[in-house]
Design an enzyme around this catalytic site. Structure first.
Site, mmCIF file in Angstrom:
data_model
loop_
_atom_site.group_PDB
_atom_site.id
_atom_site.type_symbol
_atom_site.label_atom_id
_atom_site.label_comp_id
_atom_site.label_asym_id
_atom_site.label_seq_id
_atom_site.Cartn_x
_atom_site.Cartn_y
_atom_site.Cartn_z
ATOM 1 N N LYS A 65 -10.969 0.892 -61.180
ATOM 2 C CA LYS A 65 -11.852 2.073 -61.194
ATOM 3 C C LYS A 65 -12.708 2.154 -62.454
ATOM 4 O O LYS A 65 -13.850 2.585 -62.387
ATOM 5 C CB LYS A 65 -11.032 3.345 -61.007
ATOM 6 C CG LYS A 65 -10.101 3.639 -62.152
ATOM 7 C CD LYS A 65 -9.129 4.756 -61.794
ATOM 8 C CE LYS A 65 -8.305 5.118 -62.999
ATOM 9 N NZ LYS A 65 -7.028 5.726 -62.657
ATOM 10 N N ARG B 98 0.258 15.581 -62.863
ATOM 11 C CA ARG B 98 -0.950 15.310 -62.100
ATOM 12 C C ARG B 98 -0.452 15.214 -60.663
ATOM 13 O O ARG B 98 0.165 16.156 -60.190
ATOM 14 C CB ARG B 98 -1.685 14.066 -62.617
ATOM 15 C CG ARG B 98 -3.188 14.127 -62.300
ATOM 16 C CD ARG B 98 -3.963 12.912 -62.786
ATOM 17 N NE ARG B 98 -3.651 11.704 -62.034
ATOM 18 C CZ ARG B 98 -4.221 10.525 -62.264
ATOM 19 N NH1 ARG B 98 -5.105 10.384 -63.227
ATOM 20 N NH2 ARG B 98 -3.903 9.480 -61.533
#
Ligand SMILES: *Cc1c(COP(=O)(O)O)cnc(C)c1O
Length: 366
Positions: free
Chosen positions: A38, A132
């Site tokens: 990413k 998260r």
């Protein structure tokens, strides 16, 4: 060759070697690697280097990046790190394995897998303290029960992610907790989980110190491969390349100026009222590079005699008193993860791959 400025030079051989060394290291205790793409937007040349280095999967948080890699002809198992309900149809179409934490999303994935006559593989992420993504351990058994009831999904594993939001380190305790959950789920549901993905580049110290990795047999590595660092204290991993990327920008002004602005003070371009120590007249340079291109706080000049004074959208100011620069000179910077992320994303920064050819899809000029 014409020099494009600013440009990001990418040493593919170094990235490949980092991947190879990390694969060899983690393989010793039975851990396979996902190369995480990413930060480089799924750049096909960089991802090819990761694959040549031996990573078994390529993982990205964005579907668009995975589709770009596939269009460039890369063949591997693609893993989606972040799954959105609204993308379920395309996820089933393009992705081999997705990471998930919500039943609504899993139901949608199962629906489209049926439509597309496929079985879609999923890894369920468990919350182990970083806050998260993840299903809380207390909710996991029920969550898995409902997941395995979905006919067109195949639950292939469990995972967790630490040190991203809450700054929680992977350690003996949370890694053992993941192993214990794996054992319990396998027993309760009479199934075998094959991918136990224990974390990311932050798992290095845990791995080096642990007497036993337990059930953990996979890690997802981005920064460690790209920048050669673990991410708990950002130490270089021995033997890895930490300068595979370098950013080069051009001097567009070089003059001696006072070190304190003169006139009546107000806000700068970003709404701050800056203050400056008076260091007298100093030689300074302006580079054609700015905050629209890069996270300036993540840059370090290779030449330690150059100091970054500040930046605006399109200008970066250097104190060059110790190392005078001329208009047209090139200045080279190292990048941290945040700077790399931004530089890869800036359409104004030309990407230049060194030592190895770049696939056509990745070499379009910007
Ligand atoms: C970004 C990400 C990774 C890779 O993190 P690095 O620190 O670059 O190794 C791994 N897993 C997930 C879920 C991620 O979002």
């Amino acid at each position: 060759m014409q020099a494009f400025l600013p440009r990001l030079e990418i040493a593919l051989a170094q990235i490949q070697e980092n991947a190879r060394l990390l694969c060899a290291l983690y393989e010793k205790k039975g851990i396979s690697l996902m190369g995480v793409s990413k930060a480089v937007l799924g750049d096909p040349a960089i991802v090819a280097a990761m694959l040549q280095g031996g990573v078994r999967f390529i993982a990205d948080s964005r579907l668009e990046n995975i589709q770009k890699m596939q269009a460039a002809g890369l063949v591997t198992q693609f893993v989606l790190l972040r799954t959105a309900l609204s993308q379920a149809e395309a996820v089933v179409q393009s992705v081999d394995i997705s990471l998930n934490t919500e039943l609504e999303t899993l139901q949608e994935l199962s629906y489209y897998a049926q439509v597309q006559q496929k079985q879609h593989q999923v890894i369920v992420m468990v919350e182990l303290g970083d806050l998260r993504e993840g299903v809380l351990p207390g909710d996991l058994a029920l969550f898995i029960k409902e997941t395995v009831a979905l006919p067109h999904l195949k639950l292939v594993g469990l995972g967790c992610n630490l040190a991203c939001y809450g700054g929680i380190k992977p350690d003996e305790r949370n890694m053992q907790a993941l192993s214990t959950l794996v054992n319990r789920i396998e027993q309760a549901f009479q199934l075998r989980l094959t991918v136990i993905s224990g974390g990311n580049s932050a798992n290095y110290e845990w791995y080096q110190a642990t007497p036993a990795v337990g059930r953990i047999n996979n890690l997802r590595l981005g920064e460690a491969i790209l920048l050669g660092r673990e991410t708990v204290s950002r130490k270089a991993i021995p033997g890895l390349h930490t300068h595979a990327f370098q950013l080069i920008a051009e001097v567009i002004e070089s003059k001696q100026k006072p070190s304190r602005p003169f006139g009546t003070s107000g806000q700068d371009a970003f709404g701050h009222v800056p203050s400056f120590p008076d260091r007298g007249l100093r030689q300074r340079a302006i580079l054609a590079l700015g905050r629209q291109d890069v996270l300036v706080s993540g840059l370090t000049a290779r030449n330690q005699q150059l100091a970054i004074l500040g930046s605006s959208s399109d200008h970066l100011l250097l104190d060059s008193e110790q190392h005078p620069l001329r208009v047209g000179d090139e200045v080279t910077f190292d990048l941290d993860y945040g700077a790399l992320l931004a530089a890869m994303t800036s359409p104004f920064i030309r990407k230049q791959w060194l030592q190895g050819s770049s696939p056509a899809a990745a070499s379009q000029p910007c």
